[in-house]
Design a protein around this motif. Structure first.
Motif: not given
Length: 187
Positions: A114, A156, A158, A163-164
């Protein structure tokens, strides 16, 4: 191995995209972009796909100047005047989360990074034309990301923000974890 960079339009999206692209290049991997919302006009490379949960806002992003030839367009309800694939959103989260779903499940990428999808009000506007404040969006959408975590978490990462914190940042070890066991055995 194929890894997509899902690019949003928050905060330092372009800088994060370039950092993710450099990370992939350092591992001899090509960068593929899946853009969400306004990122379609920010992305420095031609995206393989455009994804949005806000099909009604497509005219804001896909202007006559936007080069969408060969770009697959995904919406959850369709888009008036634009040919698109209609794919139900599994989670009622942001277009960034929808972009992850599209990259992994519809386009078959092995992993996603992301860029510009922090889900963090301090990082900048998540969606400039919305009547919702960034703080309201954070409160509304973070629970959906938590619901998606068991499905997307291992594949996934980021570049920034909440989100990280939730998913972790991309690392060499993470990339190796994406390689199917049979491919690792032959390496």
């Amino acid at each position: 191995m194929r890894v997509a960079i899902v690019m949003g339009s928050a905060g330092q999206a372009l800088e994060e995209f370039e950092a993710a692209r450099a990370f992939l290049a350092a591992h001899s991997l090509e960068a593929h972009a899946v853009c969400v919302n306004a990122a379609i006009n920010l992305c420095p490379i031609k995206p393989v796909a455009f994804a949005t949960v806000q099909g009604g806002n497509i005219p804001l992003w896909l202007t006559p100047e936007t080069d969408i030839e060969g770009v697959k367009i995904f919406t959850r309800r369709g888009a008036h005047g634009v040919a698109s694939y209609v794919v139900r959103a599994k989670w009622l989260g942001t277009s960034g989360l929808y972009g992850v779903q599209i990259a992994l499940e519809e386009l078959g990428f092995d992993g996603v990074i992301l860029a510009g999808v922090p889900i963090d009000a301090a990082a900048g506007t998540l969606c400039a034309h919305s009547l919702m404040t960034d703080a309201d969006r954070v409160e509304r959408y973070r629970p959906e990301w938590l619901l998606a975590l068991p499905t997307i978490g291992a594949r996934t990462r980021s570049m920034s923000g909440w989100t990280r914190e939730l998913l972790g940042e991309p690392t060499s070890q993470w990339l190796r974890s994406l390689t199917p066991p049979t491919a690792r055995a032959c390496a």
